[in-house]
Design an enzyme around this catalytic site. Structure first.
Site, PDB file in Angstrom:
ATOM      1  NE  ARG A  28      -4.179  -2.327   1.942  1.00  8.98           N
ATOM      2  CZ  ARG A  28      -4.318  -2.428   1.331  1.00  8.98           C
ATOM      3  NH1 ARG A  28      -4.442  -2.156   0.562  1.00  8.98           N
ATOM      4  NH2 ARG A  28      -5.370  -3.599   1.502  1.00  8.98           N
ATOM      5  CB  ILE A  30       3.055   6.020   2.258  1.00  6.49           C
ATOM      6  CG1 ILE A  30       4.032   5.624   4.263  1.00  6.49           C
ATOM      7  CG2 ILE A  30       4.203   6.665   2.062  1.00  6.49           C
ATOM      8  CD1 ILE A  30       5.234   5.757   4.547  1.00  6.49           C
ATOM      9  CG  ASN A  86       3.980   9.423 -12.326  1.00  6.91           C
ATOM     10  OD1 ASN A  86       3.113   9.332 -12.435  1.00  6.91           O
ATOM     11  ND2 ASN A  86       3.616   8.497 -10.651  1.00  6.91           N
ATOM     12  CB  VAL A  95      10.309   5.999  -5.601  1.00  4.73           C
ATOM     13  CG1 VAL A  95      10.831   5.371  -5.217  1.00  4.73           C
ATOM     14  CG2 VAL A  95       9.365   6.876  -4.615  1.00  4.73           C
ATOM     15  CG  HIS A  99       6.679   2.930  -8.880  1.00  7.03           C
ATOM     16  ND1 HIS A  99       8.262   3.736  -8.710  1.00  7.03           N
ATOM     17  CD2 HIS A  99       5.914   4.076  -8.456  1.00  7.03           C
ATOM     18  CE1 HIS A  99       8.342   4.888  -8.418  1.00  7.03           C
ATOM     19  NE2 HIS A  99       6.862   5.548  -8.519  1.00  7.03           N
ATOM     20  CG  HIS A 101       1.372   4.840  -8.622  1.00  8.34           C
ATOM     21  ND1 HIS A 101       1.025   4.909  -7.245  1.00  8.34           N
ATOM     22  CD2 HIS A 101       2.684   4.951  -9.674  1.00  8.34           C
ATOM     23  CE1 HIS A 101       2.374   6.512  -7.354  1.00  8.34           C
ATOM     24  NE2 HIS A 101       2.453   6.025  -8.618  1.00  8.34           N
TER      25      HIS A 101
HETATM   26  P1  AMP Z   1       6.466   8.687  -7.667  1.00  6.87           P
HETATM   27  O1  AMP Z   1       5.956   9.935  -7.845  1.00  6.87           O
HETATM   28  O2  AMP Z   1       4.935   7.348  -9.162  1.00  6.87           O
HETATM   29  O3  AMP Z   1       7.330   7.781  -7.996  1.00  6.87           O
HETATM   30  O4  AMP Z   1       5.295   7.716  -7.134  1.00  6.87           O
HETATM   31  C1  AMP Z   1       6.080   7.418  -5.752  1.00  6.87           C
HETATM   32  C2  AMP Z   1       5.523   6.989  -4.532  1.00  6.87           C
HETATM   33  O5  AMP Z   1       5.725   6.020  -3.453  1.00  6.87           O
HETATM   34  C3  AMP Z   1       4.161   8.119  -3.826  1.00  6.87           C
HETATM   35  O6  AMP Z   1       2.902   7.746  -4.210  1.00  6.87           O
HETATM   36  C4  AMP Z   1       4.830   7.303  -2.535  1.00  6.87           C
HETATM   37  O7  AMP Z   1       3.067   8.280  -1.952  1.00  6.87           O
HETATM   38  C5  AMP Z   1       5.359   6.668  -2.481  1.00  6.87           C
HETATM   39  N1  AMP Z   1       5.813   6.240  -1.695  1.00  6.87           N
HETATM   40  C6  AMP Z   1       7.193   6.562  -1.345  1.00  6.87           C
HETATM   41  N2  AMP Z   1       7.549   5.767  -0.081  1.00  6.87           N
HETATM   42  C7  AMP Z   1       6.362   5.193   0.833  1.00  6.87           C
HETATM   43  C8  AMP Z   1       7.109   3.982   1.524  1.00  6.87           C
HETATM   44  N3  AMP Z   1       8.129   4.338   2.738  1.00  6.87           N
HETATM   45  N4  AMP Z   1       6.248   3.136   1.635  1.00  6.87           N
HETATM   46  C9  AMP Z   1       5.387   3.084   0.662  1.00  6.87           C
HETATM   47  N5  AMP Z   1       4.423   3.737  -0.885  1.00  6.87           N
HETATM   48  C10 AMP Z   1       6.038   4.903  -0.631  1.00  6.87           C
END
Ligand code: AMP
Ligand code: ZN
Length: 113
Positions: A28, A30, A86, A95, A99, A101
């Site tokens: 999930r 965060i 993204n 990040v 990944h 979403h």
């Molecule tokens: P993006 O902008 O596509 O790189 O999305 C990165 C996502 O990772 C964001 O929606 C953050 O809320 C999520 N995120 C960052 N750190 C964590 C974490 N430790 N656990 C869960 N989700 C995270």
């Protein structure tokens, strides 16, 4: 090891994991942007979609299959959901570990970019 998602894969950072197999894990977000907000990531560190090798296309397909299964499990499959990747700075990637979403659970906004 400084990649936050690699640390989650290694179990060094706590996360709410809802699925895992040999290739991917799902947990999930965060900071959820919708009632269901799950991230599906490869165990292997791939920095972004742009770094996905031609031979890794099946990995992305697997991630999409898992997202579809999780959408059903989360109860959002019937009303609809959104899968987002993204990529890079202007794509809004924060990040640097590939990944997917999975967003759902409410009417999502119609804006695309
Ligand atoms: P993006 O902008 O596509 O790189 O999305 C990165 C996502 O990772 C964001 O929606 C953050 O809320 C999520 N995120 C960052 N750190 C964590 C974490 N430790 N656990 C869960 N989700 C995270
Ligand atoms: Zn990583």
């Amino acid at each position: 090891m400084e990649c936050v998602f690699c640390q989650i894969v290694a179990g060094k950072l706590p996360s709410d994991i809802i699925y895992q197999d040999d290739e991917v894990i799902a947990f999930r977000d965060i900071n959820p942007q919708s009632p269901t907000h799950v991230l599906i990531i490869p165990r292997k560190h791939i920095a972004s979609l742009a770094e996905l090798a031609e031979g890794e296309a099946s990995l992305m397909g697997h991630m999409v299959n898992i997202a579809n299964q999780l959408a059903t499990k989360e109860g959002v499959a019937q009303n609809g959901y959104r899968l987002v990747v993204n990529c890079g700075q202007e794509g809004g990637q924060l990040v640097p570990h590939l990944h997917l979403h999975l967003l759902g659970g409410r009417q999502l906004s119609g804006t695309m970019g």
